[in-house]
Design a protein around this motif. Structure first.
Motif, PDB file in Angstrom:
ATOM      1  N   UNK A  57       0.824  -1.205   0.000  1.00  0.00           N
ATOM      2  CA  UNK A  57       0.000   0.000   0.000  1.00  0.00           C
ATOM      3  C   UNK A  57       0.862   1.261   0.000  1.00  0.00           C
ATOM      4  N   UNK A  58       2.012   1.175   0.694  1.00  0.00           N
ATOM      5  CA  UNK A  58       2.908   2.340   0.763  1.00  0.00           C
ATOM      6  C   UNK A  58       3.633   2.599  -0.551  1.00  0.00           C
ATOM      7  N   UNK A  59       3.703   1.595  -1.447  1.00  0.00           N
ATOM      8  CA  UNK A  59       4.391   1.788  -2.735  1.00  0.00           C
ATOM      9  C   UNK A  59       3.637   2.755  -3.646  1.00  0.00           C
ATOM     10  N   UNK A  60       2.302   2.810  -3.542  1.00  0.00           N
ATOM     11  CA  UNK A  60       1.480   3.712  -4.366  1.00  0.00           C
ATOM     12  C   UNK A  60       1.792   3.499  -5.855  1.00  0.00           C
ATOM     13  N   UNK A  61       1.514   2.281  -6.324  1.00  0.00           N
ATOM     14  CA  UNK A  61       1.910   1.890  -7.677  1.00  0.00           C
ATOM     15  C   UNK A  61       0.951   2.407  -8.748  1.00  0.00           C
ATOM     16  N   UNK A  62       1.525   2.690  -9.912  1.00  0.00           N
ATOM     17  CA  UNK A  62       0.775   2.900 -11.141  1.00  0.00           C
ATOM     18  C   UNK A  62       1.090   1.739 -12.078  1.00  0.00           C
ATOM     19  N   UNK A  63       0.144   1.401 -12.950  1.00  0.00           N
ATOM     20  CA  UNK A  63       0.318   0.259 -13.847  1.00  0.00           C
ATOM     21  C   UNK A  63       1.304   0.569 -14.971  1.00  0.00           C
ATOM     22  N   UNK A  64       1.966  -0.489 -15.426  1.00  0.00           N
ATOM     23  CA  UNK A  64       2.694  -0.472 -16.684  1.00  0.00           C
ATOM     24  C   UNK A  64       1.893  -1.334 -17.645  1.00  0.00           C
ATOM     25  N   UNK A  65       1.523  -0.783 -18.758  1.00  0.00           N
ATOM     26  CA  UNK A  65       0.616  -1.461 -19.672  1.00  0.00           C
ATOM     27  C   UNK A  65       1.124  -2.863 -20.023  1.00  0.00           C
ATOM     28  N   UNK A  66       0.225  -3.836 -19.835  1.00  0.00           N
ATOM     29  CA  UNK A  66       0.536  -5.206 -20.218  1.00  0.00           C
ATOM     30  C   UNK A  66       1.253  -6.012 -19.160  1.00  0.00           C
ATOM     31  N   UNK A  67       1.516  -5.461 -17.983  1.00  0.00           N
ATOM     32  CA  UNK A  67       2.249  -6.180 -16.942  1.00  0.00           C
ATOM     33  C   UNK A  67       1.496  -6.099 -15.609  1.00  0.00           C
ATOM     34  N   UNK A  68       1.609  -7.193 -14.856  1.00  0.00           N
ATOM     35  CA  UNK A  68       1.068  -7.185 -13.500  1.00  0.00           C
ATOM     36  C   UNK A  68       1.906  -6.263 -12.627  1.00  0.00           C
ATOM     37  N   UNK A  69       1.244  -5.506 -11.774  1.00  0.00           N
ATOM     38  CA  UNK A  69       1.981  -4.729 -10.779  1.00  0.00           C
ATOM     39  C   UNK A  69       2.421  -5.656  -9.646  1.00  0.00           C
ATOM     40  N   UNK A  70       3.328  -5.151  -8.814  1.00  0.00           N
ATOM     41  CA  UNK A  70       3.783  -5.943  -7.672  1.00  0.00           C
ATOM     42  C   UNK A  70       2.607  -6.271  -6.757  1.00  0.00           C
ATOM     43  N   UNK A  71       1.725  -5.317  -6.542  1.00  0.00           N
ATOM     44  CA  UNK A  71       0.567  -5.528  -5.673  1.00  0.00           C
ATOM     45  C   UNK A  71      -0.368  -6.586  -6.248  1.00  0.00           C
ATOM     46  N   UNK A  72      -0.641  -6.496  -7.568  1.00  0.00           N
ATOM     47  CA  UNK A  72      -1.520  -7.484  -8.196  1.00  0.00           C
ATOM     48  C   UNK A  72      -0.921  -8.879  -8.121  1.00  0.00           C
ATOM     49  N   UNK A  73       0.383  -8.976  -8.375  1.00  0.00           N
ATOM     50  CA  UNK A  73       1.037 -10.280  -8.335  1.00  0.00           C
ATOM     51  C   UNK A  73       0.980 -10.874  -6.935  1.00  0.00           C
ATOM     52  N   UNK A  74       1.260 -10.055  -5.936  1.00  0.00           N
ATOM     53  CA  UNK A  74       1.287 -10.540  -4.552  1.00  0.00           C
ATOM     54  C   UNK A  74      -0.101 -10.951  -4.071  1.00  0.00           C
ATOM     55  N   UNK A  75      -1.081 -10.115  -4.315  1.00  0.00           N
ATOM     56  CA  UNK A  75      -2.428 -10.431  -3.836  1.00  0.00           C
ATOM     57  C   UNK A  75      -2.996 -11.652  -4.561  1.00  0.00           C
ATOM     58  N   UNK A  76      -2.557 -11.871  -5.796  1.00  0.00           N
ATOM     59  CA  UNK A  76      -3.057 -13.019  -6.557  1.00  0.00           C
ATOM     60  C   UNK A  76      -2.373 -14.314  -6.145  1.00  0.00           C
ATOM     61  N   UNK A  77      -1.084 -14.254  -5.780  1.00  0.00           N
ATOM     62  CA  UNK A  77      -0.322 -15.468  -5.474  1.00  0.00           C
ATOM     63  C   UNK A  77      -0.134 -15.687  -3.971  1.00  0.00           C
ATOM     64  N   UNK A  78       0.156 -14.625  -3.241  1.00  0.00           N
ATOM     65  CA  UNK A  78       0.481 -14.771  -1.819  1.00  0.00           C
ATOM     66  C   UNK A  78      -0.762 -14.974  -0.964  1.00  0.00           C
ATOM     67  N   UNK A  79      -1.802 -14.190  -1.235  1.00  0.00           N
ATOM     68  CA  UNK A  79      -2.997 -14.253  -0.390  1.00  0.00           C
ATOM     69  C   UNK A  79      -3.626 -15.640  -0.349  1.00  0.00           C
ATOM     70  N   UNK A  80      -3.783 -16.362  -1.482  1.00  0.00           N
ATOM     71  CA  UNK A  80      -4.312 -17.738  -1.381  1.00  0.00           C
ATOM     72  C   UNK A  80      -3.439 -18.654  -0.532  1.00  0.00           C
ATOM     73  N   UNK A  81      -2.110 -18.485  -0.623  1.00  0.00           N
ATOM     74  CA  UNK A  81      -1.219 -19.322   0.194  1.00  0.00           C
ATOM     75  C   UNK A  81      -1.422 -19.038   1.684  1.00  0.00           C
ATOM     76  N   UNK A  82      -1.575 -17.763   2.016  1.00  0.00           N
ATOM     77  CA  UNK A  82      -1.806 -17.403   3.419  1.00  0.00           C
ATOM     78  C   UNK A  82      -3.155 -17.932   3.883  1.00  0.00           C
ATOM     79  N   UNK A  83      -4.130 -17.902   3.012  1.00  0.00           N
ATOM     80  CA  UNK A  83      -5.443 -18.442   3.376  1.00  0.00           C
ATOM     81  C   UNK A  83      -5.367 -19.948   3.619  1.00  0.00           C
TER      82      UNK A  83
END
Length: 442
Positions: free
Chosen positions: A292-318
């Motif tokens: 949240x502190x990174x305050x990311x903007x997207x780069x067209x065609x690529x996952x952001x760090x936040x999107x990648x983490x929430x998509x991969x890390x959160x299910x593992x933590x769950x």
């Protein structure tokens, strides 16, 4: 409370200075652009902590620097051509090595800060390395950003994750994978950040990578125990079903033994996993906060760090949270089934006790009837021997010359003796009954 040297002579708390110092124990670094940074996170056991500090202390024998007098939460040393920062955490110790003398003739990751350290020192660090990666910082104000094809070549052709953090003031590329040198890689372009802002952003990036790895430490454990928990669930379901089947004759001892074994396994598993699962939740919260502190903007065609983490890390933590919740649920259910089993055993014992009391009552009545019979026989036997003794006495008196009808006297003494013996026996019987009643009342 004690006094300290101040102009007011006030009494202050003895921990005040330590509490003030705590907020400044881990200052953000000031990083130049360009720079090459290497980062290590080493898991250190309690027995290795002293050896780890002594090993860090030995680094001063290779380079000139001010030797620290004692171990600390954060130690930062400038050896001139590179800086090293050592941070102590609860489970691991991190080393961040910064090298600012960048050779642009080399690739972004061909030159790294680990090369500044002695090879034998690196290979003998106490503990086990969990996170190891290189961060290449370039100044986009003086060097133009390369195209994506060139960037991808520096990551050995792996799929990129990228974003523009700090509202577009920087560009970050990574893969969140290990490369041929066994380390991860981050490429950061500084577009308009100061050295202080860059230091804070790099700190967030390395913490995201470190904390996400620490959070995932519990995942293999969760997968292992999830499979075992399914088997344990089925076993408990069968046990519960057998208790609800009134037609089936239960081996209560065997069921209790089975429940004890299951409860012991669950408690042992909880003891093994409780800290790890709790740590996973804590690290996950830290990762989300840093993202949240990174305050990311997207780069067209690529996952952001936040999107990648929430998509991969959160299910593992769950998955880890599910395993922990499953353990707690199973423990509670085993307790409930054990209570049911104990209740059933107590009811069975009470039924057996009732049958035993009924049997004892029946035997008591039989014994009482037999006692009355024996008492009657005893009266007859005692009377018989008493009359015999009395007969000797009567005959002795008659032989001495006393004239009376001997047969009549003997005959008349029989009912008197029998009556006397019966009265004496009843009196003794009543006396014992009174004594027994008095003991019951006490």
């Amino acid at each position: 409370m004690h006094k300290v040297n101040n102009s007011y002579g006030l009494e202050v708390h003895p921990l005040r200075d330590a509490l003030y110092a705590e907020l400044h124990s881990r200052p953000f670094q000031v990083l130049p652009s360009p720079a090459r940074i290497s980062y290590l996170a080493v898991i250190v056991g309690p027995e290795q902590k002293r050896a780890e500090f002594e090993h860090f202390y030995s680094l001063y024998s290779s380079f000139s620097g001010t030797v620290p007098q004692e171990d600390g939460v954060c130690i930062e040393v400038d050896f001139g051509h590179f800086k090293i920062r050592r941070d102590k955490h609860l489970e691991f110790t991190s080393y961040m090595i910064t090298h600012s003398q960048v050779d642009h003739s080399l690739g972004f990751f061909d030159q790294n800060a680990l090369s500044c350290l002695p090879v034998d020192w690196l290979s003998t660090i106490p503990g086990t390395v969990l996170a190891a990666f290189h961060v290449a910082v370039e100044d986009a104000r003086t060097v133009p950003e390369p195209d994506l094809t060139l960037v991808k070549s520096h990551f050995e052709g792996m799929r990129l994750v990228g974003s523009r953090p700090q509202n577009g003031d920087a560009q970050v590329w990574t893969t969140f994978q290990l490369h041929s040198d066994g380390c991860g890689r981050f490429l950061i372009y500084n577009k308009s950040m100061s050295d202080s802002q860059l230091g804070r952003m790099v700190q967030r990036v390395v913490e995201i990578e470190t904390y996400r790895l620490m959070a995932l430490l519990a995942l293999p454990m969760a997968r292992q125990y999830n499979a075992e928990l399914v088997i344990m669930d089925e076993q408990l379901a069968r046990t519960t079903a057998s208790l609800s089947d009134s037609k089936e004759t239960l081996d209560e001892q065997a069921i209790l033994s089975e429940l004890i074994d299951m409860a012991a396994w669950v408690e042992a598993t909880r003891a093994k996993t409780s800290f790890r699962f709790s740590a996973t939740r804590a690290y996950h919260e830290l990762v989300l906060k840093r993202l949240n502190e990174l305050k990311e903007d997207e780069v067209s065609g690529h996952l952001t760090v936040t999107e990648f983490m929430t998509r991969r890390l959160t299910p593992a933590v769950r998955t880890c949270n599910t395993a922990g919740t499953h353990l707690e649920s199973l423990s509670t259910r085993i307790d409930r089934v054990s209570d049911m089993m104990r209740t059933q055993v107590e009811m069975s014992i009470q039924s057996q006790n009732q049958q035993l009391l009924t049997s004892m009552d029946r035997r008591s009545k039989i014994q009482l009837a037999m006692q009355h019979t024996v008492e009657g026989l005893s009266v007859a036997a005692i009377s018989y021997y008493s009359v015999g003794l009395l007969k000797f006495l009567i005959e002795a008196v008659y032989d001495k010359g006393v004239n009376f009808d001997k047969s009549l006297v003997i005959g008349l003494s029989v009912p008197l003796v029998v009556g006397s013996v019966w009265l004496a026996t009843r009196k003794i019987h009543k006396r014992f009954l009174l004594l027994a009643k008095a003991k019951e009342e006490k």
